[in-house]
Design an enzyme around this catalytic site. Structure first.
Site, PDB file in Angstrom:
ATOM      1  N   SER A 241      88.168  22.814  14.693  1.00 37.87           N
ATOM      2  CA  SER A 241      87.833  23.268  16.037  1.00 37.87           C
ATOM      3  C   SER A 241      86.328  23.400  16.212  1.00 37.87           C
ATOM      4  O   SER A 241      85.629  22.410  16.156  1.00 37.87           O
ATOM      5  CB  SER A 241      88.559  24.544  16.454  1.00 37.87           C
TER       6      SER A 241
ATOM      7  N   HIS B 176      75.126  31.540  20.818  1.00 36.62           N
ATOM      8  CA  HIS B 176      74.247  31.652  21.990  1.00 36.62           C
ATOM      9  C   HIS B 176      73.346  32.857  21.773  1.00 36.62           C
ATOM     10  O   HIS B 176      73.838  33.980  21.636  1.00 36.62           O
ATOM     11  CB  HIS B 176      75.063  31.833  23.270  1.00 36.62           C
TER      12      HIS B 176
ATOM     13  N   CYS C 268      91.731  26.367  13.248  1.00 39.20           N
ATOM     14  CA  CYS C 268      93.184  26.324  13.124  1.00 39.20           C
ATOM     15  C   CYS C 268      93.550  25.901  11.711  1.00 39.20           C
ATOM     16  O   CYS C 268      92.721  25.406  10.960  1.00 39.20           O
ATOM     17  CB  CYS C 268      93.796  25.386  14.171  1.00 39.20           C
TER      18      CYS C 268
END
Length: 121
Positions: free
Chosen positions: A66, A71, A86
């Site tokens: 994934s 940020h 996952c």
């Protein structure tokens, strides 16, 4: 072919009191992400980042399992992390390694379990 479980962990983390949010060392961050991915049993496919005028940056790691997004907000000495994997992985390990890298004085971590183990078509 590697069999994936249809389940995963999605961690939303907020780091506060981070004094180095505007200091960006691409090589050091990439090394940290590579190490975290190795420890968490995930495969880093691609890493990229974008710098902003205020000294902040967004970094993104595309994983076979994934993604990881980072940020930074230097004006708030804060960082938002989004780590989703996952299969048989240790998503929390990635967050812990990034916490060690950024050294926040405070944090908030939310863990969301997604999917299910007994999924049948």
């Amino acid at each position: 072919m590697k069999k994936h479980l249809f389940k995963g962990s999605h961690i939303l983390a907020e780091f506060y009191g981070v004094s180095n949010t505007s200091y960006f060392d691409d090589s050091a961050l990439c090394t940290c992400l590579e190490y975290g991915c190795q420890k968490a049993n995930v495969t880093l496919l691609k890493y990229d980042y974008s710098m902003f005028d205020n000294g902040g940056y967004t970094a993104f790691a595309l994983l076979e399992e994934s993604h990881i997004s980072i940020h930074t907000y230097p004006e708030y000495q804060a960082i938002f992390l989004d780590v989703f994997t996952c299969g048989n992985t240790n998503t929390r390990m990635i967050v812990d390694i990034l916490e060690e890298y950024y050294q926040p004085t405070d944090k908030k971590v939310q863990i969301i379990e997604r999917g299910k183990e007994d999924f049948n078509l």
